[in-house]
Every structure is written in structure tokens, then in C-alpha cells.
Design a protein around this motif. Structure first.
Motif, short mmCIF file in Angstrom:
data_model
loop_
_atom_site.label_atom_id
_atom_site.label_comp_id
_atom_site.label_asym_id
_atom_site.label_seq_id
_atom_site.Cartn_x
_atom_site.Cartn_y
_atom_site.Cartn_z
N ALA A 459 1.11 -1.22 0.12
CA ALA A 459 -0.10 0.27 -0.07
C ALA A 459 0.57 1.98 0.15
CB ALA A 459 -0.73 0.35 1.61
N SER A 466 -0.47 -0.99 -11.73
CA SER A 466 -1.23 -1.60 -11.57
C SER A 466 -1.53 -3.16 -11.43
CB SER A 466 -2.36 -1.17 -12.26
OG SER A 466 -2.29 -0.97 -14.03
N LYS A 469 -0.55 -4.27 -8.29
CA LYS A 469 -2.00 -4.52 -7.30
C LYS A 469 -2.61 -5.42 -7.58
CE LYS A 469 -0.65 0.89 -6.61
NZ LYS A 469 0.23 0.30 -4.89
N ASN A 470 -3.47 -5.72 -8.78
CA ASN A 470 -4.66 -6.54 -8.95
C ASN A 470 -3.45 -7.91 -8.34
OD1 ASN A 470 -6.05 -7.44 -10.12
ND2 ASN A 470 -5.87 -7.31 -12.52
N ASN A 473 -4.61 -8.57 -5.19
CA ASN A 473 -6.00 -8.43 -5.26
C ASN A 473 -6.11 -10.33 -5.58
OD1 ASN A 473 -8.77 -7.19 -5.65
ND2 ASN A 473 -8.19 -8.98 -6.81
N SER A 496 -5.69 -3.41 -0.11
CA SER A 496 -6.35 -1.79 -0.37
C SER A 496 -6.69 -1.87 -1.50
CB SER A 496 -5.14 -1.49 0.31
OG SER A 496 -4.39 -0.95 -0.56
N HIS A 497 -6.16 -2.15 -2.05
CA HIS A 497 -6.41 -2.18 -3.83
C HIS A 497 -7.96 -3.12 -4.65
CE1 HIS A 497 -2.80 0.22 -3.14
NE2 HIS A 497 -3.51 0.15 -5.07
N TYR A 499 -10.38 -5.33 -7.23
CA TYR A 499 -10.39 -5.18 -8.95
C TYR A 499 -11.45 -6.65 -8.82
CZ TYR A 499 -6.19 -2.14 -9.86
OH TYR A 499 -4.99 -1.74 -9.14
N ALA A 519 -9.67 0.27 1.66
CA ALA A 519 -9.44 0.32 0.18
C ALA A 519 -9.04 1.61 -0.05
CB ALA A 519 -10.90 1.00 0.19
N VAL A 521 -7.51 1.86 -3.96
CA VAL A 521 -8.75 1.90 -5.16
C VAL A 521 -9.62 0.73 -5.69
CG1 VAL A 521 -7.71 0.89 -7.26
CG2 VAL A 521 -6.25 2.24 -6.75
N ASN A 523 -11.72 -0.93 -8.35
CA ASN A 523 -12.03 -1.26 -9.76
C ASN A 523 -13.01 -2.52 -9.86
OD1 ASN A 523 -11.68 -2.05 -12.92
ND2 ASN A 523 -10.06 -0.53 -12.15
#
Length: 591
Positions: A459, A466, A469-470, A473, A496-497, A499, A519, A521, A523
Motif C-alpha cells: 500500500a 497496477s 496491485k491486481n 488482489n 487496499s486495492h 479489482y 480501500a 483503489v 476498480n
């Protein structure tokens, strides 16, 4: 060299429970599901294009790709794919007729014949070497020629690599470490300009940022087996009587559906464990930890047939085991070593290690047991002065499972070690993803703690792509599903991210419920033409009309919001509603 490959690569173990149960690779091979990746600014994104030919791997717009990468998670079939490719080259375009199992996918053997030579290298056996020519000498030439003939062979290979078109297969970049920090990839000398490199790796190795995008000319995602049930039937046919095959296979497909094992079957290694255990009368319930405990149980049985159950099992999954309790001290020693190799040792000694490491953890006292069981393997390394033994676990994922077991048993004593490890480099949390997932199935309380430690690192990384970060996730989502498969509830993993898509929305929403305040992001990409994928249908969600609310009122840290899809409706100031088409029609007058 073709003779070497025929001896070395021609057979594959069909049962992870029995090293003696093997078959010709061609007879049990099932073509992989391979997806093309495209370069997009600073990240590679998966496309919907499935790759079915060797030509598509080697060429882009009829231009040769000099450096090709194939990424896939543990047990997804990377090693087998490279072995099959080498054997296909050995046979030549007229060497064999593709079987029903492999045709028409990757049946264009003519695409391999433009390479005069194919050099197959196992990178875990070349740690601290970075020059590919040296790897070829050590792993291939030294296995073909006697010492008196090697110098001439070395000169010949050098000339071949200068003037002939060659394909270099480098298996397992994630299990390799070069000398020093400046070597992130094995390298070719400038004179070997006609050589093409095809490199297999786990995704985290490319995500950690050390391999530059300019080093990647083409990238493909290996997602396991193209037809897992067909391979299941092939393996069953090797384990049971021919007369019983059809009835047993029908029962097996019902069992897979009932226990929701379909996702695990995409991994060849998991598939083998599930099929072979089913043939032995053992039914599983979708937990990776359960499968690896079964593997440990079966391996230990080969070395010591004594039986005993646990009076007080260390974890619930050990309750029904019979061969682990008599060998639990051996298990604990091996797990301690697995943990320290991964989290304390330098990376060049984490995968392949010496007798010194065995002595350090008193594994030398149980070396015969470890080797006889097959949980460790050994190879002899020749040198100018003397030959030495080097050791490794049967598979990196087994080492990671044992490390997770050690963490779960010593949760209060190793926080400092893991914290130091995560601080070594910004992307360290990615390469322990499998350990984290196993830990979610063994001890959810410590897994939650580890997820908080991982969250702090990723984070705060403002330069992280991205794509990474995905990936985080996906790691936390996989951990949640493993915990759920092992009966844990009220799971509080940190993320925190987010998708969201049709395939993860239900499980990921459960993680969101405890993380809205964290959170950063959000998406959301929902395709209203496709149903939501319900791995474990929540009682609150209707099968035909899924309605999920994401409350943004407590999202104090949210900096990025992306919404895509016609089925996303906004209600009020703080609430986003998701409806499938049926629900949308029901409420569209009141939106």
C-alpha cells in the motif's frame, strides 16, 4: 543430445503419491491452456487470445521473438511444456503422428525444425551462473562427453551457437539467482546472436520489477490444462482396471462437481493428486492444504510404513493422517529448514542447498529418510577437484507448504524474521504468495497478521504498477478461498486495492466488508452478459439474481475509482448497487 533428452525428459511421474508410477510423457500429455499477454505502458495485460501453436509463441507479426517468457503458478505445467517441446524437436516434423490428446494444439512441429539445436537447461541447477554458454557446457556437454573429449565439444558448441539458429529453453527463472545484484537474467554473449531464449517462471519473478520490460519480447500466461477432465480419465486408465474405467470416471466427474474441485484440476500437479487419491478411495474437499498434507502422508509412507494417529493433532487437517504422527519430528525438522532456506538464507541457497544446511538443521541425521521418502532429492555436482551432493525439495511448492507449516507452529517466535524478509526489497510480498495461501488454510489468525504486514508494504509503494496491485488482489483472494475451504469463518485478511469482476465479485465482496476503510483503489468491471461466478454461494445471494452492495461511506482513503459495465447503478451518495440483468429489470423503475 537427442539421446540425452530421450533419457532425461521422456518419462513423467503420473502420481505425486508414488515416484515409481510413471509413463511416457507423450502418452499422458495434455495440451496446456496458454493465453497471450500484451504490453501496455508499464504492465503486461492478459488478452483473450489463446495460443495453440508453437509458431504463435516464436513469432509476432512474422518477426522472431528473441526473448520469450512463459509464466504460470506452481504446478501449472511449465516444466512439462518445455520438456514436451524439446521432445517434439527431437522427433522432427515427420517423427511421430500427434495423438488425440495433443492434436491439434501445439502440433505444428515444423515450427521447431527451423532450430538446428535446442538446449534444455534447468535453472535451479545453475544457481550463481549467469552465462548460458557455461550452463550448456555443465548441464548438457558434460552429460554427453567424457572429460577427455569435452574441450573439443565445448569449442564445437561455441561455433554452433555463433552460426546456427538455436533455441535455449530455460526452465524455472524463479528458482534461479545470478551472482551479485546485476544479473537478473541469464545472458548470451554477443556472438550468439542467432539464439532464441524461451524462459519459464512464476509470475512474481516478472512482477518484482528486476526483469525490465525491454528484456521481454513476448509473454504468455500458462493457466494449466486445456482439457482437465480428459487428462483425469487418462490418468485413471493407468490406475484402475479397463473394465471399470467408464463407471469410475463418471463417478469422479460427479465428485469433482460436488466438492467444487474444478478450479484445482486446472493445475496438472493438483489434478494428479486429486485423481490418484480418488483412485485410492480418498475424497478431498477443495483445500490445497489438504492435498499437500496428503502428499506428505504418502511420501512418508514410502520411507516408514508405521501407522499412528494424532491424539492432539497440530491442525484439524492432520486428524485422519496415519503416517505423519510416527514421523512428526522429521516433519518438524524439514519444515524448519524449509522456512529458514526461504526466509533467512540468501536466495542463491534457498532452493538448492548443500550438506551444510542439512547438518545445520540436523537433517543429516534423517537424510536417508528424507531421500527415501522423496520429499528431498539429491544430485551430484562434478567439479575439478571432487564431486559433491546438492539437495532440493521435491517441488518448490512443497518447500513453501512446509515453511507455512513451520510458521503456523511457531507464530509467536518468527515475526521478526518475516518482517526483515519483507523489508529486503519492495516486492518481497509477491514471492511469498504461496506460503501465505497455505498459511490461510493452516492458521487463519497468523495469515491475517501476515496479510497486514504485506499490506503495509504494497500500500505504501507509490511506484508500484497496477498489474502488481491486481496480483496482490488475487493473492489475498486465493488466501480467502483457501481459508474458506478449510472451514474458517469471519476471515479478516487485509487489502487496499480491489479489482472486481464477474469471476471474483462474491468472494472479493466478503473481503471488502472488513476493508472498506483501508480501500485505496476500487476498480469494478462487470459484464452484464455473463453470470457471476459463485464458488461458494452465499445464503444471502439468489442464484439467478445476485445483488451486492458496496458502501463507500467509510472509504476515507479512496484515491481511485473506476466503474465499467451497464449493470452498475448508483443509489444515493455513498452506495453502489450491482444487479444482474434480471434484477436490473425488476428495479429499473425505482433507480
Amino acid at each position: 543430445m537427442k539421446k540425452l533428452y530421450s533419457n532425461k525428459l521422456n518419462y513423467v511421474t503420473i502420481s505425486p503419491l508414488d515416484d515409481y508410477s510413471d509413463d511416457k510423457l507423450r502418452d499422458v500429455y495434455m495440451a496446456p491452456k496458454m493465453m497471450a499477454m500484451r504490453k501496455d505502458k508499464k504492465a503486461f495485460l492478459k488478452t483473450e487470445k489463446q495460443v495453440n501453436t508453437y509458431k504463435e509463441v516464436f513469432l509476432t507479426d512474422n518477426t522472431v521473438n528473441p526473448r520469450i517468457f512463459i509464466q504460470g503458478e506452481a504446478g501449472s505445467g511449465k516444466t512439462t511444456f518445455l520438456a514436451k517441446l524439446a521432445l517434439d524437436w527431437c522427433k522432427g516434423v515427420h517423427g511421430y503422428i500427434a495423438s488425440d490428446n495433443s492434436a491439434p494444439i501445439f502440433a505444428d512441429l515444423d515450427a521447431l525444425q527451423c532450430y538446428e539445436f535446442v538446449f534444455h537447461i534447468t535453472l535451479r541447477n545453475s544457481v550463481n551462473q549467469f552465462d548460458i554458454y557455461t550452463m550448456v557446457k555443465k548441464q548438457i556437454m558434460d552429460s554427453i562427453y567424457t572429460p577427455t573429449d569435452r574441450e573439443k565439444a565445448y569449442e564445437l558448441v561455441s561455433e554452433i551457437m555463433k552460426h546456427q539458429r538455436c533455441l535455449i529453453l530455460l526452465d524455472g527463472l524463479d528458482e534461479w539467482t545470478g551472482p551479485g545484484d546485476q544479473h537478473n537474467l541469464p545472458t548470451l554473449v554477443v556472438d550468439h546472436i542467432k539464439c532464441v531464449m524461451l524462459i519459464s517462471t512464476r509470475p512474481w519473478k516478472l512482477a518484482d520489477g528486476k526483469v525490465k520490460h525491454s528484456d521481454i519480447d513476448a509473454l504468455f500466461q500458462l493457466e494449466g490444462i486445456n482439457e482437465p477432465l480428459a487428462l483425469s480419465k487418462t490418468i485413471l486408465s493407468r490406475l484402475i482396471d479397463k473394465e471399470e474405467l467408464e463407471i469410475t470416471f463418471s463417478a469422479f466427474t460427479l465428485y469433482v462437481d460436488k466438492q467444487k474441485l474444478g478450479e484445482l484440476l486446472s493445475s496438472p500437479m493438483m489434478l494428479s493428486a486429486i485423481v490418484c487419491s480418488y483412485a485410492d478411495g480418498i475424497e478431498l474437499k477443495g483445500s490445497k492444504c489438504e492435498i499437500y498434507i496428503l502428499l506428505v502422508e504418502s511420501l512418508f509412507k514410502k520411507a516408514n510404513s508405521d501407522k499412528s494417529t494424532f491424539t492432539h493433532p497440530p491442525f484439524p487437517l492432520f486428524t485422519r493422517t496415519e503416517h505423519i504422527q510416527p514421523n512428526v519430528e522429521n516433519l518438524n525438522r524439514l519444515a524448519e529448514m524449509a522456512f529458514h532456506l526461504l526466509f533467512v538464507n540468501e536466495r542463491e541457497n534457498a532452493i538448492v542447498f548443500s550438506i551444510t544446511e542439512l547438518k545445520k538443521f540436523k537433517i543429516d541425521e534423517i537424510k536417508d529418510f528424507a531421500l527415501k521418502s522423496g520429499i528431498l532429492s539429491a544430485q551430484r555436482t562434478a567439479s575439478a577437484l571432487r564431486s559433491t551432493l546438492s539437495f532440493m525439495f521435491i517441488h518448490l511448492s512443497m518447500q513453501e507448504f512446509l515453511a507455512a507449516y513451520h510458521i503456523a507452529r511457531n507464530a509467536n517466535r518468527i515475526d521478526g524474521i518475516i518482517s526483515i524478509y519483507l523489508n529486503r526489497h519492495p516486492k518481497a510480498y509477491l514471492d511469498i504468495s504461496q506460503v501465505f495461501i497455505f498459511l490461510c488454510g493452516l492458521d487463519i489468525s497468523y495469515a491475517e497478521k501476515l496479510s497486514r504486514m504485506m499490506h503495509e508494504r504494497h500500500a505504501s509503494d507509490t511506484n508500484e504498477s497496477s498489474n502488481n496491485k491486481n496480483m496482490c488482489n488475487g493473492i489475498v483472494l486465493a488466501g480467502y478461498r483457501e481459508a474458506n475451504a478449510n472451514g474458517y469463518s469471519d476471515i479478516a485478511l487485509k487489502l487496499s486495492h480491489f479489482y472486481f469482476n464477474n469471476n471474483n465479485i462474491i468472494d472479493l465482496h466478503k473481503i471488502w466488508e472488513t476493508n472498506a476503510a483501508n480501500a485505496i483503489v476500487l476498480n469494478v468491471g462487470i459484464d452484464d452478459t455473463k453470470p457471476f461466478s459463485n464458488q461458494r454461494l452465499s445464503p444471502a445471494i439468489d442464484e439467478c439474481a445476485s445483488q451486492i452492495t458496496i458502501d463507500l461511506q467509510s472509504c476515507l482513503e479512496l484515491t481511485g475509482l473506476t466503474l465499467e459495465g451497464r449493470s452498475i447503478l448508483v443509489k444515493g451518495k455513498y452506495t453502489i448497487w450491482f444487479f444482474c440483468r434480471i434484477c436490473f429489470r425488476c428495479v429499473q423503475g425505482n433507480r
